[in-house]
Write an enzyme that holds these catalytic residues in place. Structure first.
Site, PDB file in Angstrom:
ATOM      1  N   GLU A 158      63.488  27.554  42.493  1.00 46.93           N
ATOM      2  CA  GLU A 158      62.521  28.492  41.932  1.00 46.93           C
ATOM      3  C   GLU A 158      63.312  29.513  41.142  1.00 46.93           C
ATOM      4  O   GLU A 158      64.214  30.162  41.684  1.00 46.93           O
ATOM      5  CB  GLU A 158      61.722  29.170  43.038  1.00 46.93           C
ATOM      6  CG  GLU A 158      60.709  30.165  42.517  1.00 46.93           C
ATOM      7  CD  GLU A 158      60.462  31.296  43.486  1.00 46.93           C
ATOM      8  OE1 GLU A 158      60.618  32.463  43.069  1.00 46.93           O
ATOM      9  OE2 GLU A 158      60.135  31.011  44.640  1.00 46.93           O
TER      10      GLU A 158
ATOM     11  N   CYS B 272      59.395  37.433  42.402  1.00 46.98           N
ATOM     12  CA  CYS B 272      59.315  36.323  41.450  1.00 46.98           C
ATOM     13  C   CYS B 272      57.932  36.244  40.816  1.00 46.98           C
ATOM     14  O   CYS B 272      57.744  35.560  39.811  1.00 46.98           O
ATOM     15  CB  CYS B 272      59.671  35.013  42.131  1.00 46.98           C
ATOM     16  SG  CYS B 272      58.952  34.818  43.767  1.00 46.98           S
TER      17      CYS B 272
END
Length: 531
Positions: free
Chosen positions: A271, A308
């Site tokens: 990620e 994120c």
């Protein structure tokens, strides 16, 4: 080497297959971004020999660990959760000291971490993760008989997990990657993040103790404090069969490239980068633009923007309603005090990113410089038009921290053009009233191609750990858009299907055995049944 301690005293060690180990390399310490002070104790980095020892132990553990029953692995995960819950206060204090994140936020993160472990324990007991499909043999079929075919999922092998800087608990040593890999039947070797060595040691000791208490092979879990180059050594070790990573695009791509160059390439579930665009449609702006502007800043500045899922791009049609949103956001941000960032390096990269944006976009507002933290983030809000955004890759790049860019579009058609040309994202958000549903319907097919999670009338910060959650997305949000790192489907990353053709009944694994002894939901001749 010494036996692993069972208390919460920090001694500056890592754990390799049940053994407490002090490295002999460069010294590192935790760093308190609020005070600017280094923390005790001193840790020493390990080297390639420690990586080799951890990988060898994991490979040795794989056979017996993968053979454990689902219930035994579930009880193991619950023991880890219980052990972490018992030291929550110590974990929160140390994580706060090493990250500068508020203790209330970290208390919630600790609960999320134990919740993830318990979720995967429940997944194991429920059993559908086996993915059983059975097509019974048809010996009398003409012109050719059909063989008996039975499929189930098996674990890939030892998994390397890289702890994240911004979630010292939920995406770190006992985070989602570790929990899902252990649930799948894969031993785990964790590379601790340099930003929180003490927190990592506390968690690593809990897992090490749980391995021993469960009578599992010692190599089921190891925790390493090693430099970046040893991280590549870990990924390229032939005994590692998959990688879980949360971090920067540069870091994720480096690991993915190293894994692809192996004689046996392996999957890297990284990620990486996302600006999480927010699309403000006309009815929503007209009805409550100023309210949305204030709420947006709350999401933008949460955790100093070190999520994120930080809303780094806001797209709307130029006009008085968007102006009201921007004015409210600018006023709210101007009243926001600077807050601590995780590390000096992250703070420096944030300053560089904000400086680059200031060179290409209009500065709308900055947060207050008065925050008191030694390593701080002063929020930043910028503005540009759609043409400039589409012509500048740097305007579309992620800035890790509380920074966002307002994009003024000439009309809705230009808004859809922006949506179609942005990179892959973890999230995309639509703010829409009922009068906007027509335009929302036009945007949805575009955003389905671009994002892993599409939100309505909310903000992307905050991820629920549930069965339906998707925390992933098209590149560069992740290296594999078919997966999620949060939620019960995360276990699928560390499994692969195996088909048994005409296997003798006495040799069939219980998941696909005649009579369904495990009482699993199984797809037989295409029909889902427990019979």
């Amino acid at each position: 080497m010494t036996a692993a301690s069972s208390n919460t005293e920090l001694i500056g060690h890592m754990f390799i297959a049940g053994v407490s180990v002090r490295g002999s390399g460069t010294a590192i310490r935790g760093f308190d971004p609020n005070t600017g002070r280094e923390l005790e104790p001193e840790y020493h980095r390990g080297d390639a020999s420690h990586v080799d020892a951890a990988c060898a132990a994991a490979a040795e553990a794989f056979g017996p660990y993968r053979a454990t029953t689902s219930d035994r692995r579930a009880r193991f995960l619950e023991a880890i959760a219980d052990g972490l819950a018992a030291i929550t206060d110590d974990l929160v204090r140390r994580a706060h000291a090493e990250s500068g994140l508020p203790e209330a936020r970290l208390t919630g993160e600790a609960a999320r971490t134990t919740g993830q472990l318990r979720l995967f324990a429940a997944v194991l007991r429920e059993g559908s993760w086996n993915g059983v499909r059975i097509d019974p043999g048809q010996p009398d079929r003409t012109p050719l008989p059909r063989p008996d075919l039975r499929q189930r999922a098996v674990p890939l092998g030892p998994v390397a997990v890289f702890g994240a800087s911004n979630f010292p608990l939920a995406f770190s040593v006992a985070g989602g990657d570790t929990a899902s890999a252990l649930a799948a039947g894969c031993p785990v070797v964790v590379k601790a993040h340099d930003a929180h060595p003490g927190t990592s040691e506390l968690v690593g000791r809990v897992i090490t103790d749980a391995v021993a208490a469960a009578g599992l092979p010692a190599g089921t879990f190891s925790l390493l404090n090693v430099p970046q180059e040893a991280g590549v050594t870990l990924v390229t070790d032939p005994r590692i069969k998959a990688v879980g990573f949360t971090g920067s695009r540069a870091g994720g791509l480096a690991l993915a490239a190293a894994a692809a160059r192996r004689p046996e390439p392996i999957p890297v579930y990284a990620e990486m980068s996302s600006v999480n665009p927010v699309f403000l449609l006309g009815g929503a702006l007209a009805g409550h633009g100023a309210e949305l502007g204030r709420a947006f800043v709350g999401s933008l500045t949460m955790g100093s923007g070190q999520f994120c899922t930080n809303p780094g791009l806001v797209v709307g049609v130029a006009g008085p309603d968007l102006d009201a949103f921007v004015a409210a956001a600018a006023e709210t941000l101007g009243e926001s005090a600077a807050t601590a960032m995780l590390t000096p390096g992250i703070a420096e990269n944030y300053r560089r990113g904000v400086g680059a944006l200031a060179g290409e976009a209009d500065v709308i507002a900055r947060g207050s410089a008065d925050g008191g933290a030694a390593v701080s983030c002063r929020g930043a809000l910028f503005g540009t038009d759609a043409v400039s955004l589409l012509g500048s890759p740097s305007l579309q790049a992620e800035v890790f921290g509380a920074s966002s860019l307002i994009v003024r579009c000439a009309d809705f058609t230009e808004m859809t053009t922006v949506a179609a040309h942005i990179e892959g994202q973890l999230t995309a958000t639509l703010h829409a009233d009922e009068s906007d549903y027509g335009q929302a319907a036009d945007l949805l097919p575009i955003l389905e191609v671009k994002a892993g999670r599409i939100l309505f009338n909310g903000w992307p910060t905050g991820v629920e750990v549930t069965h339906a959650m998707v925390h992933g997305g098209p590149f560069p949000a992740t290296t594999d858009s078919r997966t999620t790192s949060v939620g019960s489907r995360a276990i699928e990353r560390f499994l692969r299907p195996v088909c048994y053709q005409n296997a003798p009944e006495s040799l069939l694994p219980t998941a696909v055995a005649v009579g369904n002894p495990d009482r699993l939901w199984r797809r037989i001749d295409g029909e889902l049944t427990r019979d």
